[in-house]
Design a protein around this motif. Structure first.
Motif, PDB file in Angstrom:
ATOM      1  N   ASP A 104      -5.616  -2.350   0.391  1.00  0.00           N
ATOM      2  CA  ASP A 104      -4.967  -2.935   1.571  1.00  0.00           C
ATOM      3  C   ASP A 104      -3.468  -3.140   1.396  1.00  0.00           C
ATOM      4  O   ASP A 104      -2.758  -3.341   2.385  1.00  0.00           O
ATOM      5  CB  ASP A 104      -5.632  -4.275   1.907  1.00  0.00           C
ATOM      6  N   SER A 105      -2.975  -3.133   0.148  1.00  0.00           N
ATOM      7  CA  SER A 105      -1.563  -3.493  -0.053  1.00  0.00           C
ATOM      8  C   SER A 105      -0.817  -2.537  -0.971  1.00  0.00           C
ATOM      9  O   SER A 105       0.303  -2.839  -1.389  1.00  0.00           O
ATOM     10  CB  SER A 105      -1.479  -4.917  -0.628  1.00  0.00           C
ATOM     11  N   TRP A 106      -1.395  -1.368  -1.278  1.00  0.00           N
ATOM     12  CA  TRP A 106      -0.807  -0.488  -2.282  1.00  0.00           C
ATOM     13  C   TRP A 106       0.557   0.055  -1.888  1.00  0.00           C
ATOM     14  O   TRP A 106       1.360   0.438  -2.753  1.00  0.00           O
ATOM     15  CB  TRP A 106      -1.756   0.674  -2.577  1.00  0.00           C
ATOM     16  N   LYS A 107       0.878   0.087  -0.612  1.00  0.00           N
ATOM     17  CA  LYS A 107       2.174   0.611  -0.178  1.00  0.00           C
ATOM     18  C   LYS A 107       3.317  -0.380  -0.402  1.00  0.00           C
ATOM     19  O   LYS A 107       4.486   0.015  -0.390  1.00  0.00           O
ATOM     20  CB  LYS A 107       2.115   0.977   1.309  1.00  0.00           C
ATOM     21  N   ASP A 108       3.000  -1.653  -0.609  1.00  0.00           N
ATOM     22  CA  ASP A 108       4.030  -2.683  -0.742  1.00  0.00           C
ATOM     23  C   ASP A 108       4.822  -2.507  -2.038  1.00  0.00           C
ATOM     24  O   ASP A 108       4.244  -2.281  -3.109  1.00  0.00           O
ATOM     25  CB  ASP A 108       3.406  -4.078  -0.737  1.00  0.00           C
ATOM     26  N   ASP A 109       6.134  -2.662  -1.951  1.00  0.00           N
ATOM     27  CA  ASP A 109       6.974  -2.568  -3.146  1.00  0.00           C
ATOM     28  C   ASP A 109       6.608  -3.631  -4.177  1.00  0.00           C
ATOM     29  O   ASP A 109       6.698  -3.387  -5.388  1.00  0.00           O
ATOM     30  CB  ASP A 109       8.446  -2.707  -2.763  1.00  0.00           C
ATOM     31  N   ALA A 110       6.208  -4.807  -3.719  1.00  0.00           N
ATOM     32  CA  ALA A 110       5.863  -5.886  -4.643  1.00  0.00           C
ATOM     33  C   ALA A 110       4.636  -5.518  -5.483  1.00  0.00           C
ATOM     34  O   ALA A 110       4.564  -5.832  -6.681  1.00  0.00           O
ATOM     35  CB  ALA A 110       5.616  -7.185  -3.878  1.00  0.00           C
ATOM     36  N   ILE A 111       3.655  -4.849  -4.862  1.00  0.00           N
ATOM     37  CA  ILE A 111       2.457  -4.413  -5.605  1.00  0.00           C
ATOM     38  C   ILE A 111       2.819  -3.289  -6.562  1.00  0.00           C
ATOM     39  O   ILE A 111       2.321  -3.222  -7.697  1.00  0.00           O
ATOM     40  CB  ILE A 111       1.353  -3.968  -4.629  1.00  0.00           C
TER      41      ILE A 111
END
Length: 663
Positions: free
Chosen positions: A221-228
């Motif tokens: 659900d969040s793999w595109k986020d730079d933080a992840i």
């Protein structure tokens, strides 16, 4: 002389018992007595009997064991033998075994107190030690899977291994059943997607329906986020690449018009908040070609900044090293078009897959542990206290490594079928990575200091690795100080010195130029070296192994291969991304193998919780109990910390750290 009470414990695995009879002898300081064929061992049972011995034996030194062969030639797995001397107050002697006893061979078990060469001033164990090591060196021989790689146990297949190194039946059944399940899931996924369109990132959901972990769903659900993306360098499956920058890397070249980026990087560098992850090891590695389809590799450099709240964010990605006589490589930025920036990050994550599996996992975990295992079996007899300390952490390592060499990284194995470093590139990479096997990098206090991570509070890997190392070091120091009273005693232990030298000079192909010792000159040096060996086999391997299911199951987050070359422009579309990422079969196979090898193992022994008791006497047992209590306390602290985190970090939680490289 007198009546001796004898207890014999048999293992619980399916074939541990024997239908044949077992003969025992007691060997003391003043004599030897045969007890005759006195038992027929049954699986999972403890047998007790008494025997009247007319001879005066004195203090017991050994029990000899021989299994007869009458109708069926079956091995017997003996846990231990306990013998209580004559009279109500007779001393009890404990003889650990935890080995298979095969027909006709007489197995000699020394009393479990433990003894170094220096301790054995009267020479009671001298002949035993020499004969045991002579026999072991014929069985445990160094092999060379590929020229230029650190050595391994000889043997091309698992059946070539000594019986004591093989999986017990419960482990074997679970492992092979999981392989069948994984292949069945792969077949179903392939059949369901063979004719389906595969042109959107959401299409990966079609194969994301079995075996995923709770964290894997968060990653999806969040793999595109730079933080992840940045978080994974700190606490993901491979936290071994990140380091604090001390200067801008020489390979980082700035095309015209990017002066502001350089200024921003220099500002972060000056403030001590600039970090880097360099995949230069992949440069020049030949990419795989399977089924006439060329695959591709990159050698990225990622520069990241650490925010005041502990978040690590990427600032720039360079996908290739500069080449002489060509324009500087394209630099990819967070401000680029979304698909361009996403593809650049996918390239980094695919490169991380290669270094994770080959350098961090296989080489620094599995193959290093095998070096320790072979050297231990060749150089330290079972009576040696360091053997007793090491042996629980070497369980199953040889067989799991043989299975890897015959199925995963073998010719036509999984790597050749689906990974971009397969087809020979993986061996090339392992050879190059051997130059980076430094002693300091295997000791977390030194490694974390060298990489500038000691003060990074959001690096839970660093915090937990340091704590676990300190607890393990205290336990090892306790055992070492129990058996060695002076530095001189360490120097004079020829078996210990041979063990250390064999690891460095033979197993690691002469690693003294990378800081590994060829001798141990003090109590502190011995404790540090043994701790390094055990930590590598336990905490370090678990920190790399346990994250696979969480971070690799959603394939776009960590692709095993890439089907188009790295982009050289910023003209990237969704079609480009989908044509670059693994196809549905490659993705399904990645998920299947990730599940099989990365799932939580039902047949698992947690760090320090082994049931085998190799030491007798109260002092080593007290040290082990204290070790277990400290591990439990750390486990509770990590549990409490994780309760406050959106993404719990559990890969170094003692209750989840396996006691050996067994998967």
């Amino acid at each position: 002389m007198g009546v001796y009470r004898v207890r014999v414990s048999t293992g619980c695995s399916f074939y541990a018992g024997s239908k044949n009879q077992v003969q025992l002898w007691l060997v003391g300081q003043h004599g030897e007595a045969s007890l005759g064929t006195c038992l027929r061992p049954a699986r999972g049972k403890e047998v007790e009997f008494t025997v009247d011995v007319p001879e005066y034996l004195g203090r017991l030194l050994f029990v000899k064991v021989c299994k007869k062969h009458i109708l069926q030639d079956d091995a017997w797995f003996c846990n231990w033998i306990s013998v209580q001397g004559p009279g109500p107050s007779g001393d009890e002697f404990y003889f650990p075994c935890y080995r298979w006893v095969e027909t006709k061979a007489i197995l000699t078990l020394p009393e479990g107190t433990g003894s170094t060469v220096v301790d054995d001033t009267q020479g009671f164990f001298k002949k035993y030690r020499e004969e045991e090591l002579q026999a072991r060196r014929k069985i445990y021989r160094w092999g060379n899977w590929k020229d230029g790689l650190i050595l391994n146990m000889t043997g091309a297949k698992k059946e070539d291994l000594p019986i004591d190194e093989r999986f017990l039946e419960d482990k074997k059944i679970d492992f092979e059943a999981s392989l069948v399940k994984g292949l069945a899931d792969l077949a179903v996924k392939d059949s369901l997607n063979a004719l389906a369109c595969w042109d959107d990132l959401d299409d990966f959901n079609r194969i994301f329906w079995c075996g995923q972990s709770k964290l894997a769903v968060q990653v999806k659900d969040s793999w595109k986020d730079d933080a992840i993306f940045g978080y994974q360098f700190l606490n993901g499956a491979n936290p071994m690449l990140l380091r604090r920058s001390t200067a801008l890397p020489d390979r980082l070249m700035f095309p015209q018009g990017m002066e502001e980026l350089k200024i921003n990087l220099e500002k972060e560098l000056h403030e001590g908040t600039l970090f880097e992850a360099d995949f230069a090891l992949l440069d020049g590695i030949k990419a795989n070609n399977f089924l006439c389809c060329q695959q591709y590799l990159a050698a990225p450099l990622v520069m990241l900044k650490l925010q005041p709240n502990g978040t690590l964010l990427p600032m720039v990605i360079q996908l290739q090293l500069p080449k002489v006589g060509t324009d500087p490589p394209t630099l990819f930025l967070p401000t680029d078009p979304p698909m361009t920036w996403l593809l650049a990050k996918c390239w980094v994550r695919s490169s991380d897959f290669q270094l994770h599996e080959l350098q961090s996992h296989l080489l620094r975990g599995h193959l290093m542990a095998e070096v320790f295992a072979v050297a231990t079996m060749r150089c330290l007899p079972p009576i040696h206290p360091i053997f007793k300390l090491m042996i629980p952490h070497l369980r199953y390592t040889m067989e799991i490594n043989v299975r890897a060499r015959t199925a995963l990284v073998s010719d036509n194995g999984i790597f050749d079928q689906v990974v971009s470093t397969g087809g020979g590139g993986h061996v090339e990479l392992l050879k190059k990575a051997g130059a980076f096997l430094t002693y300091r990098s295997f000791c977390p206090p030194d490694d974390l200091a060298d990489r500038g991570l000691l003060e990074v509070k959001s690096s839970y890997y660093a915090q937990d690795a340091l704590r676990l190392w300190e607890i393990l070091l205290r336990y090892v120091e306790g055992i070492v100080n129990l058996y060695y009273k002076t530095n001189e005693a360490v120097k004079e232990d020829t078996e210990l010195q041979t063990w250390c030298k064999e690891i460095t000079e033979i197993g690691l192909l002469g690693a003294q130029d990378r800081g590994f010792p060829v001798s141990l000159q003090s109590l502190d040096e011995a404790s540090r070296f043994v701790t390094m060996c055990i930590f590598t086999c336990t905490g370090q391997h678990s920190s790399i192994h346990l994250g696979q299911l969480d971070w690799f199951t959603w394939v776009p987050n960590t692709p095993c291969t890439m089907r188009l070359p790295p982009p050289t422009t910023k003209d990237v579309t969704l079609k480009t991304v989908m044509a670059t990422l693994p196809n549905f079969h490659q993705a399904s196979l990645q998920m299947s193998i990730t599940w099989q090898l990365g799932r939580r193992q039902p047949i698992m022994v947690a760090l320090g919780q082994h049931e085998e008791q190799y030491f007798s006497g109260s002092k080593p047992k007290m040290l082990l109990k204290k070790f277990q209590e400290e591990l439990a306390a750390l486990d509770k602290e990590i549990e409490m910390r994780n309760a406050k985190l959106d993404m719990p970090y559990e890969y170094l939680r003692p209750s989840l750290v396996e006691n050996s490289v067994a998967i």
